[in-house]
Design a protein around this motif. Structure first.
Motif, PDB file in Angstrom:
ATOM      1  N   ALA A  46     -12.796 -11.562  11.059  1.00  0.00           N
ATOM      2  CA  ALA A  46     -11.157 -11.725  10.910  1.00  0.00           C
ATOM      3  C   ALA A  46     -10.924 -10.437   9.805  1.00  0.00           C
ATOM      4  CB  ALA A  46     -10.813 -13.114  10.432  1.00  0.00           C
ATOM      5  N   ALA A  47     -11.673 -10.376   8.838  1.00  0.00           N
ATOM      6  CA  ALA A  47     -11.496  -9.326   7.913  1.00  0.00           C
ATOM      7  C   ALA A  47     -11.666  -8.081   8.559  1.00  0.00           C
ATOM      8  CB  ALA A  47     -12.732  -9.237   6.704  1.00  0.00           C
ATOM      9  N   HIS A  48     -12.668  -7.784   9.416  1.00  0.00           N
ATOM     10  CA  HIS A  48     -12.792  -6.724  10.099  1.00  0.00           C
ATOM     11  C   HIS A  48     -11.346  -6.310  10.725  1.00  0.00           C
ATOM     12  CE1 HIS A  48     -14.916  -3.118  12.029  1.00  0.00           C
ATOM     13  NE2 HIS A  48     -14.534  -3.416  13.122  1.00  0.00           N
ATOM     14  N   ALA A  49     -11.050  -7.117  11.757  1.00  0.00           N
ATOM     15  CA  ALA A  49      -9.835  -7.097  12.401  1.00  0.00           C
ATOM     16  C   ALA A  49      -8.406  -6.894  11.628  1.00  0.00           C
ATOM     17  CB  ALA A  49      -9.527  -8.437  13.456  1.00  0.00           C
ATOM     18  N   ALA A  50      -8.444  -7.494  10.388  1.00  0.00           N
ATOM     19  CA  ALA A  50      -7.323  -7.304   9.557  1.00  0.00           C
ATOM     20  C   ALA A  50      -7.444  -5.862   9.168  1.00  0.00           C
ATOM     21  CB  ALA A  50      -7.296  -8.015   8.261  1.00  0.00           C
ATOM     22  N   ARG A  51      -8.493  -5.083   8.546  1.00  0.00           N
ATOM     23  CA  ARG A  51      -8.561  -3.932   8.209  1.00  0.00           C
ATOM     24  C   ARG A  51      -8.142  -2.958   9.188  1.00  0.00           C
ATOM     25  NH1 ARG A  51     -10.456  -0.290   4.848  1.00  0.00           N
ATOM     26  NH2 ARG A  51     -11.213  -1.695   3.152  1.00  0.00           N
ATOM     27  N   GLU A  52      -8.581  -2.977  10.327  1.00  0.00           N
ATOM     28  CA  GLU A  52      -8.115  -2.264  11.560  1.00  0.00           C
ATOM     29  C   GLU A  52      -6.596  -2.291  11.696  1.00  0.00           C
ATOM     30  OE1 GLU A  52     -10.793  -3.351  15.058  1.00  0.00           O
ATOM     31  OE2 GLU A  52     -12.225  -1.691  14.650  1.00  0.00           O
ATOM     32  N   ARG A  53      -6.089  -3.553  11.818  1.00  0.00           N
ATOM     33  CA  ARG A  53      -4.585  -3.559  12.104  1.00  0.00           C
ATOM     34  C   ARG A  53      -3.924  -2.930  10.895  1.00  0.00           C
ATOM     35  NH1 ARG A  53      -4.965  -9.129  11.861  1.00  0.00           N
ATOM     36  NH2 ARG A  53      -5.517  -9.236  13.768  1.00  0.00           N
TER      37      ARG A  53
ATOM     38  N   LEU B 162       0.999  -1.079   0.079  1.00  0.00           N
ATOM     39  CA  LEU B 162       0.050  -0.050  -0.175  1.00  0.00           C
ATOM     40  C   LEU B 162       0.982   1.008   0.033  1.00  0.00           C
ATOM     41  CD1 LEU B 162      -2.757  -0.943   2.602  1.00  0.00           C
ATOM     42  CD2 LEU B 162      -3.292  -0.353   0.027  1.00  0.00           C
ATOM     43  N   LEU B 163       1.941   1.243   0.831  1.00  0.00           N
ATOM     44  CA  LEU B 163       2.920   2.385   0.896  1.00  0.00           C
ATOM     45  C   LEU B 163       3.505   2.821  -0.584  1.00  0.00           C
ATOM     46  CD1 LEU B 163       4.502   2.099   4.350  1.00  0.00           C
ATOM     47  CD2 LEU B 163       2.553   3.432   3.845  1.00  0.00           C
ATOM     48  N   ARG B 164       3.665   1.722  -1.349  1.00  0.00           N
ATOM     49  CA  ARG B 164       4.371   1.692  -2.428  1.00  0.00           C
ATOM     50  C   ARG B 164       3.263   2.021  -3.945  1.00  0.00           C
ATOM     51  NH1 ARG B 164       6.883   3.462   0.241  1.00  0.00           N
ATOM     52  NH2 ARG B 164       8.649   2.489   1.402  1.00  0.00           N
ATOM     53  N   GLY B 165       2.082   2.372  -3.416  1.00  0.00           N
ATOM     54  CA  GLY B 165       0.902   2.810  -4.559  1.00  0.00           C
ATOM     55  C   GLY B 165       0.013   1.696  -4.969  1.00  0.00           C
ATOM     56  N   ALA B 166       0.234   0.400  -4.502  1.00  0.00           N
ATOM     57  CA  ALA B 166      -0.363  -0.806  -5.160  1.00  0.00           C
ATOM     58  C   ALA B 166      -1.757  -0.687  -4.428  1.00  0.00           C
ATOM     59  CB  ALA B 166       0.137  -1.998  -4.662  1.00  0.00           C
ATOM     60  N   HIS B 167      -2.892  -1.252  -5.254  1.00  0.00           N
ATOM     61  CA  HIS B 167      -4.285  -1.267  -4.627  1.00  0.00           C
ATOM     62  C   HIS B 167      -4.242  -2.993  -4.345  1.00  0.00           C
ATOM     63  CE1 HIS B 167      -6.231   1.932  -6.595  1.00  0.00           C
ATOM     64  NE2 HIS B 167      -5.255   2.095  -7.319  1.00  0.00           N
ATOM     65  N   VAL B 168      -4.394  -2.912  -2.822  1.00  0.00           N
ATOM     66  CA  VAL B 168      -4.222  -4.358  -2.075  1.00  0.00           C
ATOM     67  C   VAL B 168      -5.835  -4.983  -1.704  1.00  0.00           C
ATOM     68  CG1 VAL B 168      -3.093  -5.241  -0.184  1.00  0.00           C
ATOM     69  CG2 VAL B 168      -1.990  -3.615  -1.554  1.00  0.00           C
ATOM     70  N   LEU B 169      -5.879  -6.270  -1.824  1.00  0.00           N
ATOM     71  CA  LEU B 169      -6.922  -7.179  -1.772  1.00  0.00           C
ATOM     72  C   LEU B 169      -6.525  -7.998  -0.694  1.00  0.00           C
ATOM     73  CD1 LEU B 169     -10.040  -7.644  -2.372  1.00  0.00           C
ATOM     74  CD2 LEU B 169      -9.102  -9.447  -3.527  1.00  0.00           C
ATOM     75  N   VAL B 170      -6.988  -7.888   0.485  1.00  0.00           N
ATOM     76  CA  VAL B 170      -6.777  -8.990   1.559  1.00  0.00           C
ATOM     77  C   VAL B 170      -8.033  -9.818   1.721  1.00  0.00           C
ATOM     78  CG1 VAL B 170      -6.327  -9.347   4.141  1.00  0.00           C
ATOM     79  CG2 VAL B 170      -5.267  -7.327   2.944  1.00  0.00           C
ATOM     80  N   VAL B 171      -7.682 -11.191   1.666  1.00  0.00           N
ATOM     81  CA  VAL B 171      -8.786 -12.026   1.933  1.00  0.00           C
ATOM     82  C   VAL B 171      -8.391 -12.851   3.324  1.00  0.00           C
ATOM     83  CG1 VAL B 171      -9.788 -14.293   1.115  1.00  0.00           C
ATOM     84  CG2 VAL B 171      -8.982 -12.476  -0.524  1.00  0.00           C
ATOM     85  N   GLU B 172      -9.788 -12.903   3.973  1.00  0.00           N
ATOM     86  CA  GLU B 172      -9.833 -13.562   5.390  1.00  0.00           C
ATOM     87  C   GLU B 172     -10.735 -14.649   5.333  1.00  0.00           C
ATOM     88  OE1 GLU B 172      -8.501 -14.366   7.794  1.00  0.00           O
ATOM     89  OE2 GLU B 172      -6.799 -13.073   8.554  1.00  0.00           O
ATOM     90  N   ASN B 173     -10.691 -15.583   6.261  1.00  0.00           N
ATOM     91  CA  ASN B 173     -11.518 -16.632   6.233  1.00  0.00           C
ATOM     92  C   ASN B 173     -12.790 -16.373   6.667  1.00  0.00           C
ATOM     93  OD1 ASN B 173     -10.909 -16.508   8.961  1.00  0.00           O
ATOM     94  ND2 ASN B 173      -9.854 -18.489   8.913  1.00  0.00           N
ATOM     95  N   ALA B 174     -13.255 -15.074   7.478  1.00  0.00           N
ATOM     96  CA  ALA B 174     -14.619 -14.711   8.241  1.00  0.00           C
ATOM     97  C   ALA B 174     -14.675 -13.422   8.135  1.00  0.00           C
ATOM     98  CB  ALA B 174     -14.663 -15.460   9.307  1.00  0.00           C
ATOM     99  N   ASN B 175     -15.835 -13.015   8.225  1.00  0.00           N
ATOM    100  CA  ASN B 175     -16.057 -11.401   8.293  1.00  0.00           C
ATOM    101  C   ASN B 175     -15.570 -10.791   9.464  1.00  0.00           C
ATOM    102  OD1 ASN B 175     -18.322  -8.964   9.190  1.00  0.00           O
ATOM    103  ND2 ASN B 175     -17.798  -9.478   6.801  1.00  0.00           N
TER     104      ASN B 175
END
Length: 287
Positions: free
Chosen positions: A45-52, A30-43
């Motif tokens: 976990a996805a929310h926690a990853a975004r916050e992190r 992200l810091l180098r300008g990419a569009h990043v998609l993170v996949v987690e195994n549950a909603n």
């Protein structure tokens, strides 16, 4: 957007797993300008990853990284659906270091990833050739071993499998440059370069504790002060996790022989639940 010279970097990057390593890898791209998609195994976990990841971005901005948190975060997507990976140019798998989990995860990514998309594993010790043999497109696969904490670390181990196509190996070097880090390129071998050397030193340090040669503090100081290691082998083990180190040592023991046999003190601490920093106690007290 960044203080670094632009070098060829995929603009659409996927990261499988939003834990400590996955979120760190997402942060770096992200810091180098990419569009990043993170996949987690549950909603959740996805929310926690975004916050992190968003918290890490804020910290980078405070430390002088150019750009705004809003702009950088706008390029981050976190979901619990593998099909979203279809348009990614590169997907990096960053799930826990477990063979069956890695294989299942990589197969699931490959099922959704476009035929020209590249796939990498952040494994620190598992065989890249062994993982590649499970895949339909082994030529599009390699190892990208990031180090913890990813934003601060300047090293990425690029692990080339027998089937990895040469242009992918060359692209991977460029990606590492574009991330502002240094590539160490190794052919697939148990433990690669870093885990093999790091674990060898750590296991010997554990044997010294077991034999009463010196305290963990003194053993670590010998390496920090004598050999200029930034952190001693026992404190590093605590940070990595004793369970993680045990798993790697068992794998290296099975592939490279007796010199990697895990000492009893390591097995005992793991069985007692003393896994290092994450549990508050390992070779050192973290409370």
């Amino acid at each position: 957007m960044s203080n670094h010279t632009a070098v060829s970097l995929p603009t659409r990057v996927g990261v499988l797993g939003g834990g400590r390593m996955g979120s760190g890898i997402a942060h770096a791209f992200l810091l180098r300008g990419a569009h990043v998609l993170v996949v987690e195994n549950a909603n959740d976990a996805a929310h926690a990853a975004r916050e992190r990841i968003e918290a890490a971005i804020t910290k980078s901005i405070e430390k002088g990284e150019t750009g705004t948190a809003d702009e950088i975060n706008s390029r981050l997507t976190v979901v619990d659906d593998y099909s979203a990976l279809a348009d990614r140019q590169l997907v990096i798998e960053a799930v826990p270091e477990n063979w069956n989990l890695k294989v299942a995860s990589l197969l699931k990514v490959e099922e959704h990833l476009g035929a020209t998309g590249y796939l990498a594993s952040n494994t620190s010790s598992l065989s890249v050739d062994g993982l590649a043999r499970q895949l339909q497109r082994p030529q599009n696969f390699l190892g990208l071993h990031f180090f913890n904490p990813v934003p601060a670390s300047t090293l990425i181990e690029v692990v080339i499998g027998k089937e990895t196509k040469p242009e992918l190996a060359e692209s991977a070097r460029q990606w590492v440059d574009a991330l502002g880090k240094t590539a160490v390129v190794v052919m697939d071998t148990p433990g690669f370069a870093s885990s093999r050397l790091g674990v060898a030193i750590a296991l010997e340090a554990m044997r010294m504790v077991e034999e009463g040669v010196a305290s963990p503090e003194d053993i670590d100081n010998a390496m920090v002060l004598g050999y200029k290691h930034p952190t001693g082998p026992l404190k590093t083990t605590d940070i990595v996790g004793l369970d993680v180190r045990l798993g790697i040592a068992e794998y290296l023991h099975s592939t490279l022989g007796e010199r990697f046999a895990p000492p009893q003190i390591l097995r005992d601490l793991v069985s007692q639940g003393n896994l290092g920093r994450k549990t508050g106690k390992g070779f050192f007290d973290w409370n």
